[in-house]
Design a protein around this motif. Structure first.
Motif, PDB file in Angstrom:
ATOM      1  N   ASP A 466       0.916  -1.684  -0.628  1.00 25.54           N
ATOM      2  CA  ASP A 466      -0.460   0.005   0.068  1.00 25.54           C
ATOM      3  C   ASP A 466       0.668   1.223   0.022  1.00 25.54           C
ATOM      4  OD1 ASP A 466      -1.879  -1.656   0.137  1.00 25.54           O
ATOM      5  OD2 ASP A 466      -2.038  -1.439   2.195  1.00 25.54           O
ATOM      6  N   GLU A 467       2.143   1.079   0.720  1.00 29.95           N
ATOM      7  CA  GLU A 467       3.085   2.406   1.212  1.00 29.95           C
ATOM      8  C   GLU A 467       3.339   2.567  -0.282  1.00 29.95           C
ATOM      9  OE1 GLU A 467       2.768   0.273   2.786  1.00 29.95           O
ATOM     10  OE2 GLU A 467       4.402  -0.418   3.711  1.00 29.95           O
ATOM     11  N   ASP A 468       3.660   1.571  -0.982  1.00 30.45           N
ATOM     12  CA  ASP A 468       4.053   2.115  -2.317  1.00 30.45           C
ATOM     13  C   ASP A 468       3.439   2.369  -3.891  1.00 30.45           C
ATOM     14  OD1 ASP A 468       6.430   1.066  -1.185  1.00 30.45           O
ATOM     15  OD2 ASP A 468       7.131  -0.713  -2.392  1.00 30.45           O
ATOM     16  N   LEU A 469       2.434   2.505  -3.621  1.00 32.56           N
ATOM     17  CA  LEU A 469       1.393   2.619  -4.540  1.00 32.56           C
ATOM     18  C   LEU A 469       1.496   4.182  -4.960  1.00 32.56           C
ATOM     19  CD1 LEU A 469      -2.308   1.916  -3.449  1.00 32.56           C
ATOM     20  CD2 LEU A 469      -0.588   1.012  -6.100  1.00 32.56           C
ATOM     21  N   PRO A 470       1.975   5.137  -4.323  1.00 31.37           N
ATOM     22  CA  PRO A 470       2.495   6.359  -5.204  1.00 31.37           C
ATOM     23  C   PRO A 470       3.584   6.731  -6.295  1.00 31.37           C
ATOM     24  CG  PRO A 470       1.960   7.071  -2.879  1.00 31.37           C
ATOM     25  CD  PRO A 470       1.803   5.388  -2.380  1.00 31.37           C
ATOM     26  N   GLU A 473       2.111   5.370  -8.886  1.00 31.10           N
ATOM     27  CA  GLU A 473       1.465   6.846  -9.567  1.00 31.10           C
ATOM     28  C   GLU A 473       2.640   7.116 -10.324  1.00 31.10           C
ATOM     29  OE1 GLU A 473      -1.171   8.674  -7.321  1.00 31.10           O
ATOM     30  OE2 GLU A 473      -2.362   6.162  -7.381  1.00 31.10           O
ATOM     31  N   ARG A 474       3.400   7.519  -9.518  1.00 25.78           N
ATOM     32  CA  ARG A 474       4.579   8.528 -10.015  1.00 25.78           C
ATOM     33  C   ARG A 474       5.480   8.389 -11.311  1.00 25.78           C
ATOM     34  NH1 ARG A 474       8.432  10.400  -5.007  1.00 25.78           N
ATOM     35  NH2 ARG A 474       9.738  10.462  -6.776  1.00 25.78           N
TER      36      ARG A 474
END
Ligand code: ASP
Length: 604
Positions: A466-470, A473-474
């Motif tokens: 979950d914490e790597d989803l950003p 996106e980038r």
């Protein structure tokens, strides 16, 4: 020509592995194959074998002249029935190697049920070294399968699969069959394809795994699915792979990582009980990054230590081109400490040097801490640095340090493999010990230098942390593609004794995330639609969070049976080049069949 007898309504009273002292005096009927015969004039001895064991049968010319006479016609592997009396063996004649070794059967009657040609190879050999070539044994697999060891492996496999079913049922899972004629689902290998007669130019694919079907089962609300599934992968084969293999395919809804770990630990613990082994639960966990750093492998064998030691700090301020270039380019210099390794002969070090080269290392440096420190690095680095390196590695007097420098990937691959090789050669691996662990947080993607793109490390339906989803996106929407290499997955592998026994992950259940993953893999919307339109549609109709795993049953059986040959645990296996030597497959087919399928073979 010998005359053959009919079975009629004759029945076995016992198997050939059953008789004990308590049966002495009974009249019994045994049936089986003649494993060995020995003639001593008036006495003839047979070892009679069936799936259960071996019983010694004696024909005595004096007491049973007719049976003794007929026994003379019998050769190895003839199928016979005998009726006789169970007798205690003379003390000097007992055979502790077989379970029936305290008794023998004195035959009164013999029935020859079938004869046999001379076998193309001997079944009975003192050790596996003496076995005939594997190709010959695979051609006559039905004969090789008569060997008690293979029969034992197959029976153990049956018990294990039965235990798996019992456990999964107890945990509330439903066994559901998914189709074998499907459309390709990518797991990173090539598909086996099957042409369709009714749909000209159309092809089915055999499943590399039931991945999308099990996820569809979750979308369907079936909640807890499992299947003992046959999977097919057209790969360049390695020793421990088969083109078709069996896995326990599992998927469950609303599952957390912890739930899956507990479920699978319980499963393995139950299965290992079948061989009376106690698995320590819960399994320790190592992230992929830590496993690679400490063991140079994502499937470390934890039965022994010899962890990789980073030697960079000991090299500060020194100038040795081979090491400095590696470090300056972001690479590593690492070593393993071999206890007592100061005694390793030069010849062994040379062999180990050749060994690491197979994994891409350019050289293997060494330090030996004997009365005097000796090292292949002494000239280049001087005594002081060499001593500092040995200290950094944690080496003691009498030890050796084996060192590799280069790109992090190469250092891990070569030292990771060397660690196993040295442990094997130096006999550092304790017997009858099972050391399980979870390797977690695998990278989502791996970059392939040859075509300059990222590939899914597990498969494209695996969820990022979950914490790597950003980051995802980038990488995909913001153009920072290189961030893909940093993305971690909710993927996990249980490993036992250095063998990866399963792979699994929490899946993507959101359409938007799945879209970004396909984009990251360089797939256009249209391509994704044409390949998995059905699945992308399904994701939009209320997909629960879900995850799963698939332990490989063949690999599991190798560990449980203590063999390193995958063919020892499969009844009818294929060779390393995907051929079945017994039925001669693959083979050409009748041209009329090809015509019906609208297929032309282009000969080059
Ligand atoms: N389908 C995967 C495989 O066969 C296992 C899984 O993710 O459940 O390796």
């Amino acid at each position: 020509m010998i005359t053959l007898d009919h079975l009629g309504d004759m029945r076995r009273t016992h198997s050939c592995g059953q008789l004990r002292l308590g049966d002495v005096g009974q009249t019994v009927t045994l049936m089986g194959w003649v494993a060995r015969r020995r003639d001593f004039g008036p006495l003839t001895f047979f070892d009679l074998r069936d799936r259960d064991g071996i019983t010694q049968v004696v024909f005595n010319e004096e007491t049973a002249p007719r049976a003794h006479g007929r026994a003379k016609d019998v050769r190895g592997e003839y199928v016979i029935a005998i009726v006789g009396r169970v007798v205690r063996r003379e003390p000097g004649q007992r055979n502790a190697k077989i379970e029936t070794g305290e008794v023998e059967v004195h035959a009164d009657e013999i029935y020859i049920l079938n004869d046999a040609r001379t076998l193309p190879f001997q079944l009975e050999v003192a050790s596996s070294d003496g076995l005939a070539s594997e190709d010959l044994r695979l051609k006559y697999r039905y004969l090789d399968l008569r060997r008690p060891q293979l029969q034992k492996n197959l029976r153990l496999r049956h018990q294990v699969v039965r235990e798996i079913r019992r456990y999964m049922d107890e945990q509330g899972f439903t066994e559901i069959e998914t189709p074998v004629l499907i459309k390709s689902t990518p797991e990173g290998a090539r598909d086996y394809i099957v042409p369709s007669r009714l749909h000209r130019g159309g092809f089915y694919a055999l499943p590399q795994s039931p991945q999308l079907f099990k996820q569809l089962c979750m979308i369907a609300g079936l909640d807890k699915y499992y299947q003992i599934a046959r999977c097919f992968r057209d790969e360049d084969l390695r020793a421990d792979r088969q083109p078709e293999f069996t896995q326990l395919d599992v998927e469950l809804s609303f599952a957390t990582l912890e739930q899956i770990y507990t479920l699978i630990e319980g499963l393995f613990a139950s299965v290992f009980k079948v061989i009376d082994a106690q698995l320590p639960v819960p399994f320790p966990r190592l992230s992929y990054a830590e496993a690679m750093r400490r063991f140079g492998s994502d499937k470390p064998d934890l039965r022994f230590g010899m962890e990789l030691q980073n030697l960079a700090s000991a090299l500060e301020g020194t100038m040795f081109p081979a090491f400095q270039t590696a470090l300056a380019a972001g690479g590593e210099v690492k070593g393993i400490v071999v206890q007592g390794g100061a005694a390793l002969p030069r010849k062994t070090l040379d062999e180990l040097q050749e060994y690491v080269k197979r994994y891409g290392a350019s050289a293997l440096a060494w330090i030996k801490l004997a009365d005097e420190t000796s090292s292949s690095l002494l000239k280049a680095l001087g005594q002081e640095t060499v001593t500092r390196m040995a200290e950094t590695a944690g080496a003691k007097p009498g030890d050796a340090v084996l060192i590799v420098a280069g790109k992090a990937k190469t250092v891990a691959a070569s030292l990771g493999a060397l660690r196993n090789e040295v442990a094997r050669r130096e006999k550092l691996i304790p017997e009858n010990v099972y050391a399980p662990l979870w390797v977690t947080e695998f990278p989502m993607f791996e970059f392939h230098e040859d075509d300059g793109r990222y590939y899914a490390m597990h498969h494209p339906f695996t969820s990022p942390l979950d914490e790597d989803l950003p980051l995802l996106e980038r990488a995909t929407e913001g153009g920072e593609t290189e961030l893909l290499g940093r993305l971690r997955a909710k993927a996990y592998d249980p490993v036992i004794n250095g063998v990866e026994l399963a792979s699994g992950s929490i899946r993507i259940h959101r359409r938007d995330v799945q879209r970004l993953i396909f984009k990251a893999l360089g797939m256009t919307e249209d391509e994704a639609r044409s390949r998995f339109g059905f699945f992308l549609d399904a994701l939009e109709y209320g997909t629960p969070p879900h995850g799963g795993i698939a332990p490989g049953i063949d690999r599991l059986m190798m560990v449980l049976s203590g063999t390193d040959n995958i063919r020892d645990v499969i009844a009818f296996p294929k060779t390393a080049s995907a051929a079945d030597l017994m039925i001669d497959a693959p083979s050409e087919v009748d041209p009329r069949l090809l015509e019906e399928l609208h297929i032309k073979i282009v000969k080059d």
